[in-house]
Design an enzyme around this catalytic site. Structure first.
Site, short mmCIF file in Angstrom:
data_model
loop_
_atom_site.label_atom_id
_atom_site.label_comp_id
_atom_site.label_asym_id
_atom_site.label_seq_id
_atom_site.Cartn_x
_atom_site.Cartn_y
_atom_site.Cartn_z
N CYS A 22 0.88 -1.17 0.00
CA CYS A 22 0.00 0.00 0.00
C CYS A 22 0.92 1.22 0.00
O CYS A 22 2.00 1.16 -0.60
CB CYS A 22 -0.94 -0.02 1.21
SG CYS A 22 -0.12 -0.02 2.81
N ARG A 23 0.53 2.28 0.64
CA ARG A 23 1.37 3.48 0.66
C ARG A 23 2.61 3.27 1.52
O ARG A 23 3.72 3.52 1.09
CB ARG A 23 0.56 4.69 1.15
CG ARG A 23 1.34 5.97 1.15
CD ARG A 23 0.46 7.16 1.52
NE ARG A 23 1.22 8.38 1.48
CZ ARG A 23 1.86 8.90 2.53
NH1 ARG A 23 1.84 8.27 3.70
NH2 ARG A 23 2.55 10.02 2.41
#
Length: 114
Positions: A73-74
């Site tokens: 993800c981020r």
């Protein structure tokens, strides 16, 4: 708080450098981006498949047959949640990409993947 720590200990991880090597080697592995479509449009790791975290339960069939599954993800939070869910669903050889796409952009800058 103790339960959270125990869960964190059960999360297998892979570094950005290890991920890059495994992607170069090929094989029947999957890199899954669990961010939202708008985030994926801004930047993505080449070869990643977008399955937002909220859609993961209804898209498990897309993961069948992969030798290893790498989740990102981020920065690693959402992908850790996705990993715990996949483990509960019986998936093996699932790894959380340490640092997510932020680490990828920082450490792989200038490589053939950019």
């Amino acid at each position: 708080m103790e339960k959270h720590t125990q869960q964190k200990d059960t999360i297998p991880t892979i570094t950005i450098e290890e991920l890059q090597l495994r992607l170069q080697q090929g094989g029947n592995n999957m890199l899954i981006d669990v961010r939202e479509p708008s985030e994926h449009e801004l930047s993505s790791i080449p070869g990643s498949h977008l399955i937002p975290l909220g859609e993961l339960p209804s898209r498990l069939e897309e993961l069948q047959g992969a030798n290893e599954i790498y989740l990102h993800c981020r920065s690693g939070g959402r992908s850790a949640k996705a990993l715990l869910f996949l483990q509960e669903m019986g998936f093996k050889n699932v790894y959380n990409v340490e640092g997510g796409i932020l680490a990828w952009e920082e450490k792989i800058h200038g490589s053939q993947f950019r």
